[in-house]
Motif scaffolding. Structure first.
Motif, PDB file in Angstrom:
ATOM      1  N   SER A  18      34.615  14.567  54.097  1.00  8.46           N
ATOM      2  CA  SER A  18      34.714  15.644  55.062  1.00  8.46           C
ATOM      3  C   SER A  18      33.470  15.692  55.921  1.00  8.46           C
ATOM      4  O   SER A  18      32.358  15.476  55.441  1.00  8.46           O
ATOM      5  CB  SER A  18      34.887  16.985  54.349  1.00  8.46           C
ATOM      6  N   ASP A  19      33.665  15.957  57.197  1.00 10.92           N
ATOM      7  CA  ASP A  19      32.524  16.178  58.073  1.00 10.92           C
ATOM      8  C   ASP A  19      32.415  17.665  58.426  1.00 10.92           C
ATOM      9  O   ASP A  19      31.666  18.061  59.284  1.00 10.92           O
ATOM     10  CB  ASP A  19      32.630  15.333  59.339  1.00 10.92           C
ATOM     11  N   TRP A  20      33.188  18.487  57.748  1.00 15.87           N
ATOM     12  CA  TRP A  20      33.186  19.925  57.973  1.00 15.87           C
ATOM     13  C   TRP A  20      32.199  20.553  57.002  1.00 15.87           C
ATOM     14  O   TRP A  20      32.369  20.470  55.779  1.00 15.87           O
ATOM     15  CB  TRP A  20      34.590  20.474  57.763  1.00 15.87           C
ATOM     16  N   SER A  21      31.179  21.168  57.489  1.00 10.45           N
ATOM     17  CA  SER A  21      30.066  21.620  56.637  1.00 10.45           C
ATOM     18  C   SER A  21      30.441  22.684  55.607  1.00 10.45           C
ATOM     19  O   SER A  21      29.711  22.882  54.650  1.00 10.45           O
ATOM     20  CB  SER A  21      28.924  22.129  57.513  1.00 10.45           C
ATOM     21  N   VAL A  22      31.548  23.371  55.782  1.00  8.72           N
ATOM     22  CA  VAL A  22      31.920  24.383  54.793  1.00  8.72           C
ATOM     23  C   VAL A  22      32.895  23.849  53.755  1.00  8.72           C
ATOM     24  O   VAL A  22      33.318  24.564  52.871  1.00  8.72           O
ATOM     25  CB  VAL A  22      32.506  25.657  55.456  1.00  8.72           C
ATOM     26  N   SER A  23      33.257  22.591  53.852  1.00  9.33           N
ATOM     27  CA  SER A  23      34.170  21.974  52.892  1.00  9.33           C
ATOM     28  C   SER A  23      33.400  21.600  51.630  1.00  9.33           C
ATOM     29  O   SER A  23      32.233  21.235  51.679  1.00  9.33           O
ATOM     30  CB  SER A  23      34.798  20.721  53.503  1.00  9.33           C
ATOM     31  N   SER A  24      34.087  21.662  50.511  1.00 13.02           N
ATOM     32  CA  SER A  24      33.463  21.326  49.243  1.00 13.02           C
ATOM     33  C   SER A  24      33.232  19.820  49.128  1.00 13.02           C
ATOM     34  O   SER A  24      34.044  19.020  49.579  1.00 13.02           O
ATOM     35  CB  SER A  24      34.376  21.789  48.100  1.00 13.02           C
ATOM     36  N   ALA A  25      32.154  19.440  48.495  1.00 12.19           N
ATOM     37  CA  ALA A  25      31.903  18.028  48.219  1.00 12.19           C
ATOM     38  C   ALA A  25      32.625  17.589  46.956  1.00 12.19           C
ATOM     39  O   ALA A  25      32.622  16.408  46.611  1.00 12.19           O
ATOM     40  CB  ALA A  25      30.403  17.795  48.073  1.00 12.19           C
ATOM     41  N   ASN A  26      33.255  18.528  46.281  1.00 17.83           N
ATOM     42  CA  ASN A  26      34.002  18.235  45.066  1.00 17.83           C
ATOM     43  C   ASN A  26      35.276  17.461  45.432  1.00 17.83           C
ATOM     44  O   ASN A  26      36.154  17.997  46.109  1.00 17.83           O
ATOM     45  CB  ASN A  26      34.364  19.545  44.368  1.00 17.83           C
ATOM     46  N   PRO A  27      35.427  16.204  45.007  1.00 21.03           N
ATOM     47  CA  PRO A  27      36.602  15.426  45.388  1.00 21.03           C
ATOM     48  C   PRO A  27      37.908  16.007  44.847  1.00 21.03           C
ATOM     49  O   PRO A  27      38.953  15.858  45.471  1.00 21.03           O
ATOM     50  CB  PRO A  27      36.329  14.037  44.808  1.00 21.03           C
ATOM     51  N   TRP A  28      37.868  16.684  43.707  1.00 21.49           N
ATOM     52  CA  TRP A  28      39.100  17.249  43.146  1.00 21.49           C
ATOM     53  C   TRP A  28      39.660  18.353  44.032  1.00 21.49           C
ATOM     54  O   TRP A  28      40.866  18.487  44.201  1.00 21.49           O
ATOM     55  CB  TRP A  28      38.867  17.756  41.724  1.00 21.49           C
ATOM     56  N   ALA A  29      38.784  19.164  44.618  1.00 24.60           N
ATOM     57  CA  ALA A  29      39.228  20.222  45.531  1.00 24.60           C
ATOM     58  C   ALA A  29      39.849  19.608  46.782  1.00 24.60           C
ATOM     59  O   ALA A  29      40.867  20.087  47.289  1.00 24.60           O
ATOM     60  CB  ALA A  29      38.054  21.125  45.906  1.00 24.60           C
ATOM     61  N   GLN A  30      39.267  18.540  47.293  1.00 23.93           N
ATOM     62  CA  GLN A  30      39.807  17.877  48.480  1.00 23.93           C
ATOM     63  C   GLN A  30      41.151  17.215  48.183  1.00 23.93           C
ATOM     64  O   GLN A  30      42.069  17.261  49.002  1.00 23.93           O
ATOM     65  CB  GLN A  30      38.811  16.851  49.007  1.00 23.93           C
ATOM     66  N   ILE A  31      41.287  16.619  47.012  1.00 23.25           N
ATOM     67  CA  ILE A  31      42.550  15.999  46.618  1.00 23.25           C
ATOM     68  C   ILE A  31      43.633  17.078  46.494  1.00 23.25           C
ATOM     69  O   ILE A  31      44.767  16.885  46.926  1.00 23.25           O
ATOM     70  CB  ILE A  31      42.394  15.195  45.312  1.00 23.25           C
ATOM     71  N   GLU A  32      43.281  18.224  45.901  1.00 23.54           N
ATOM     72  CA  GLU A  32      44.251  19.308  45.763  1.00 23.54           C
ATOM     73  C   GLU A  32      44.779  19.759  47.134  1.00 23.54           C
ATOM     74  O   GLU A  32      45.968  19.949  47.320  1.00 23.54           O
ATOM     75  CB  GLU A  32      43.623  20.504  45.021  1.00 23.54           C
ATOM     76  N   VAL A  33      43.879  19.899  48.095  1.00 27.71           N
ATOM     77  CA  VAL A  33      44.290  20.303  49.440  1.00 27.71           C
ATOM     78  C   VAL A  33      45.190  19.234  50.065  1.00 27.71           C
ATOM     79  O   VAL A  33      46.224  19.531  50.647  1.00 27.71           O
ATOM     80  CB  VAL A  33      43.066  20.562  50.343  1.00 27.71           C
TER      81      VAL A  33
END
Length: 40
Positions: A18-33
């Motif tokens: 993510s290049d969005w500064s408020v996005s989590s660096a946690n890959p599991w949260a990104q995968i869930e989304v």
């Protein structure tokens, strides 16, 4: 916005980030989304 399944079915490889500064660096949260996002 997240055509993950289409990319996978076409034989592409998927990497998350993510290049969005408020996005989590946690890959599991990104995968869930990516997996659970629904069209409005």
């Amino acid at each position: 916005m997240y055509p993950i399944n289409s990319v996978l079915k076409a034989g592409g490889k998927v990497a998350f980030g993510s290049d969005w500064s408020v996005s989590s660096a946690n890959p599991w949260a990104q995968i869930e989304v990516a997996v659970n996002r629904k069209t409005p």
